[in-house]
Write a protein that holds these residues in place. Structure first.
Motif, PDB file in Angstrom:
ATOM      1  N   SER A  96       0.853  -1.188   0.000  1.00 18.23           N
ATOM      2  CA  SER A  96       0.000   0.000   0.000  1.00 18.23           C
ATOM      3  C   SER A  96       0.891   1.241   0.000  1.00 18.23           C
ATOM      4  O   SER A  96       2.101   1.141   0.224  1.00 18.23           O
ATOM      5  N   PRO A  97       0.316   2.415  -0.229  1.00 14.24           N
ATOM      6  CA  PRO A  97       1.126   3.642  -0.178  1.00 14.24           C
ATOM      7  C   PRO A  97       1.837   3.840   1.167  1.00 14.24           C
ATOM      8  O   PRO A  97       2.813   4.561   1.254  1.00 14.24           O
ATOM      9  N   TYR A  98       1.356   3.154   2.201  1.00 13.49           N
ATOM     10  CA  TYR A  98       1.967   3.270   3.526  1.00 13.49           C
ATOM     11  C   TYR A  98       2.932   2.132   3.818  1.00 13.49           C
ATOM     12  O   TYR A  98       3.392   1.972   4.941  1.00 13.49           O
ATOM     13  N   GLY A  99       3.229   1.307   2.801  1.00 16.55           N
ATOM     14  CA  GLY A  99       4.174   0.213   2.972  1.00 16.55           C
ATOM     15  C   GLY A  99       3.589  -1.009   3.660  1.00 16.55           C
ATOM     16  O   GLY A  99       4.322  -1.868   4.122  1.00 16.55           O
ATOM     17  N   GLU A 100       2.265  -1.086   3.720  1.00 15.59           N
ATOM     18  CA  GLU A 100       1.614  -2.204   4.388  1.00 15.59           C
ATOM     19  C   GLU A 100       1.292  -3.307   3.390  1.00 15.59           C
ATOM     20  O   GLU A 100       1.132  -3.065   2.202  1.00 15.59           O
ATOM     21  N   PRO A 101       1.196  -4.554   3.853  1.00 11.81           N
ATOM     22  CA  PRO A 101       0.846  -5.658   2.956  1.00 11.81           C
ATOM     23  C   PRO A 101      -0.530  -5.455   2.342  1.00 11.81           C
ATOM     24  O   PRO A 101      -1.414  -4.835   2.930  1.00 11.81           O
ATOM     25  N   THR A 102      -0.730  -6.002   1.144  1.00 15.62           N
ATOM     26  CA  THR A 102      -2.000  -5.864   0.448  1.00 15.62           C
ATOM     27  C   THR A 102      -2.699  -7.196   0.232  1.00 15.62           C
ATOM     28  O   THR A 102      -3.782  -7.227  -0.331  1.00 15.62           O
ATOM     29  N   GLU A 103      -2.097  -8.300   0.651  1.00 14.73           N
ATOM     30  CA  GLU A 103      -2.698  -9.619   0.471  1.00 14.73           C
ATOM     31  C   GLU A 103      -2.631 -10.401   1.767  1.00 14.73           C
ATOM     32  O   GLU A 103      -1.709 -10.241   2.561  1.00 14.73           O
ATOM     33  N   ILE A 104      -3.602 -11.277   1.944  1.00 12.90           N
ATOM     34  CA  ILE A 104      -3.640 -12.181   3.097  1.00 12.90           C
ATOM     35  C   ILE A 104      -3.798 -13.592   2.566  1.00 12.90           C
ATOM     36  O   ILE A 104      -4.645 -13.850   1.710  1.00 12.90           O
ATOM     37  N   THR A 105      -2.966 -14.502   3.064  1.00 13.98           N
ATOM     38  CA  THR A 105      -3.089 -15.901   2.644  1.00 13.98           C
ATOM     39  C   THR A 105      -3.447 -16.754   3.831  1.00 13.98           C
ATOM     40  O   THR A 105      -3.149 -16.430   4.956  1.00 13.98           O
TER      41      THR A 105
END
Length: 83
Positions: A74-83
């Motif tokens: 994300s623009p904030y450096g956070e993950p964008t996927e969950i497995t």
């Protein structure tokens, strides 16, 4: 039963459970489906810091936690996927 100051693991577990129980009443949720109990959603949020809600194979919505990742952030450096 007297407080045993030497039982550190038991005391920490008891303190954490007490705090989770106290904070459970801080928030109100409206419109949750029957498959996502308020208590379970709040537990996931408190213990893991997040929860994702998705439709399961039975067609109902459930709240889960999983491994955070993904190639794009994300623009904030956070993950964008969950497995």
């Amino acid at each position: 039963m007297a407080y045993d100051y030497k039982a550190k693991k038991k005391n920490i577990t008891q303190l954490v459970n007490y705090m989770l129980t106290k904070t459970l009443s801080m928030f109100e949720y409206a419109g949750l489906p029957d498959t996502i109990p308020r208590k379970e959603l709040e537990r996931l949020l408190q213990v893991h810091g997040y929860a994702f809600i998705t439709k399961a194979p039975d067609g109902k919505l459930y709240a889960f936690v999983g491994a955070l990742g993904g190639q794009t952030k994300s623009p904030y450096g956070e993950p964008t996927e969950i497995t």
